[in-house]
Design a protein around this motif. Structure first.
Motif, short mmCIF file in Angstrom:
data_model
loop_
_atom_site.label_atom_id
_atom_site.label_comp_id
_atom_site.label_asym_id
_atom_site.label_seq_id
_atom_site.Cartn_x
_atom_site.Cartn_y
_atom_site.Cartn_z
N LYS A 193 -16.96 2.05 -1.91
CA LYS A 193 -17.18 0.84 -1.11
C LYS A 193 -18.64 0.40 -1.15
CE LYS A 193 -16.82 -0.81 3.67
NZ LYS A 193 -16.44 -0.42 5.06
N ARG A 227 -6.87 3.66 1.91
CA ARG A 227 -7.97 3.19 2.76
C ARG A 227 -8.96 4.31 3.09
NH1 ARG A 227 -4.81 -0.91 7.00
NH2 ARG A 227 -3.95 -2.29 5.38
N GLN A 286 -8.05 3.47 -2.84
CA GLN A 286 -7.91 2.08 -2.41
C GLN A 286 -6.72 1.90 -1.47
OE1 GLN A 286 -10.01 -0.59 -3.14
NE2 GLN A 286 -11.34 1.04 -3.90
N ASP A 325 -12.32 5.05 3.14
CA ASP A 325 -13.56 4.28 3.08
C ASP A 325 -14.69 4.90 3.88
OD1 ASP A 325 -12.57 3.91 5.60
OD2 ASP A 325 -12.36 1.73 5.47
N TYR A 350 -8.41 6.45 -8.21
CA TYR A 350 -8.90 5.18 -7.68
C TYR A 350 -7.85 4.50 -6.81
CZ TYR A 350 -11.26 0.66 -7.60
OH TYR A 350 -11.88 -0.51 -7.19
N ASN A 351 -6.60 4.51 -7.28
CA ASN A 351 -5.53 3.87 -6.51
C ASN A 351 -5.29 4.55 -5.17
OD1 ASN A 351 -5.09 1.91 -8.43
ND2 ASN A 351 -3.40 2.97 -9.41
#
Length: 443
Positions: A142, A66, A63, A68, A59-60
């Motif tokens: 997202k 980026r 995030q 996305d 997850y990190n």
């Protein structure tokens, strides 16, 4: 959402043709290799998210990196630029070394043999495919506003599609190489984190005991009021005493043990991540004299400002009271003073094996325990850097623990070199370190 259907749409014939041109391999073989890598990466991420460390790391990375889905929207255009393509490959290979430690080269060899392409081509495709897979996953995060647990659950929701999609001639070697036996058998489940996440950082939550009591007699409103006030006062006193007791008992463990940043964040200037075991082939210095017993863990504190546990006594004696007390927070650091190396080499002192065996027994005794091995070195010789040497030393320990039957996802190996960041502009002189620490990530 069908992950594999989305990946098929992204990796269309035009994209595969451009990728084949870039790596100078036949399009048919390139397509076979990319498909094999998609199954390998997705399967590996499923296994990785069976541990709390893996859930947080995936997850990190999505995030902070980026991921996305923006790359997938312009992938054909990006692949026309060799420089941008190379950047994506490098980024993906760096991430795969974090998410699937000690497996990059072995995956490359497997794909090379499976698709009949060069090993260097397979490694390039691994980096490129990893970046694409993470962008597809990131778009899902997202669009559906998923947290880390939701991402892990969604990924495992693709298990049946994964089992049905992997070609029969590829499944056996994939399962064996990546260790997907329990995933394929349906026995593995995504880990659920025991901590609340805030902006990618872990924050331990404290559960207060539930206090129950008999209600007052409704016929007497005055007694009811007094009873409520009395019970409220008792609850306040109980919580105050309990909080003070917990504070006093955790201070000696938590004081100074909060890291300046999340251990799962990617910082190229301070952390070198796991690579394949064969990278450990560093020539031993046969002329080096035996290292003194104090070679490792000579510093009292680590570069991250962590206060290590008392180094006196056996590792089991130090860790057992801590691991057995659920009220104590995770994150405590234990220096592995019993493990030493000859200067500038990976030649481990014979006495070190006892500490490694002891650590393996601790991990078997506490099956939920997940740890990080953090190495520091200031004695590199020749072309070998201190960061590389520190990493290879802790990774050697990790390999021995894995040989003892410990699942690799429970152990992270990190090399921080001397412990002094290259971009440190504070102007404050800092001592270089030579030691190995063990940090408890999950109790």
């Amino acid at each position: 959402m069908n992950l594999f259907a989305n990946l098929t749409n992204v990796l269309n014939s035009d994209v595969l043709s451009r990728i084949a041109t870039y790596i100078d391999e036949p399009t048919e073989k390139t397509s076979k290799a990319v498909n094999g890598l998609v199954y390998t990466i997705v399967g590996g991420l499923m296994k990785r998210t069976t541990s709390e460390i893996g859930v947080n790391q995936l997850y990190n990375h999505i995030q902070k990196g980026r991921y996305d889905g923006t790359l997938t929207e312009s992938l054909t255009t990006v692949l026309r630029d060799p420089a941008l393509t190379n950047t994506i490959i490098t980024q993906g290979n760096d991430v795969i070394s974090h998410l699937l430690p000690a497996m990059k080269s072995s995956i490359g060899s497997m794909i090379s043999g499976y698709a009949g392409i060069r090993n260097s081509s397979a490694i390039s495709l691994l980096g490129l495919t990893t970046t694409i897979v993470l962008h597809v996953l990131g778009k899902q995060v997202k669009d559906q506003k998923l947290d880390a647990d939701g991402l892990a659950a969604s990924l495992f929701g693709e298990r049946d599609a994964f089992v049905n999609a992997v070609p029969e001639d590829f499944m056996p070697q994939l399962v064996e190489k990546v260790g997907l036996h329990q995933v394929v058998a349906g026995l593995a489940m995504p880990a659920r984190r025991s901590t609340a996440e805030s902006s990618g950082r872990s924050t331990t939550t404290t559960t207060r005991p539930v206090i129950s009591y008999e209600p007052a007699d409704d016929s007497d409103s005055e007694n009811e009021t007094l009873t409520k006030w009395g019970v409220g006062a008792l609850i306040a006193v109980a919580l105050s005493v309990g909080g003070y007791y917990l504070y006093q008992n955790t201070q000696k463990y938590s004081n100074g043990e909060e890291e300046a940043r999340d251990v799962t964040s990617v910082a190229a200037d301070t952390i070198q991540t796991d690579t394949v075991a064969r990278s450990l082939a560093v020539p031993k210095d046969s002329t080096a004299k035996a290292a003194p017993k104090s070679t490792v863990a000579t510093a009292a504190t680590s570069s991250a400002g962590l206060t290590p546990a008392n180094p006196t006594g056996g590792l089991t004696q130090q860790m057992t009271p801590y691991l057995g007390n659920a009220a104590l927070p995770k994150g405590r650091v234990f220096p592995l003073t019993g493990i030493t190396f000859q200067p500038g080499s990976l030649s481990m002192a014979a006495a070190s094996q006892a500490t490694i065996s002891e650590l393996a027994n601790i991990l078997k005794t506490y099956p939920r325990l997940q740890v990080q091995l953090v190495g520091y070195a200031n004695d590199a010789q020749g072309d070998l850097t201190n960061k590389s040497l520190s990493f290879k030393r802790v990774n050697q320990i990790k390999q021995q623990l894995m040989s003892s039957g410990i699942d690799f996802v429970r152990i992270d190996a990190i090399g921080r070199g001397t412990g002094v960041a290259k971009n440190d502009t504070s102007g404050i002189a800092k001592p270089t370190l030579r030691k190995i620490d063990l940090k408890v990530v999950v109790k």
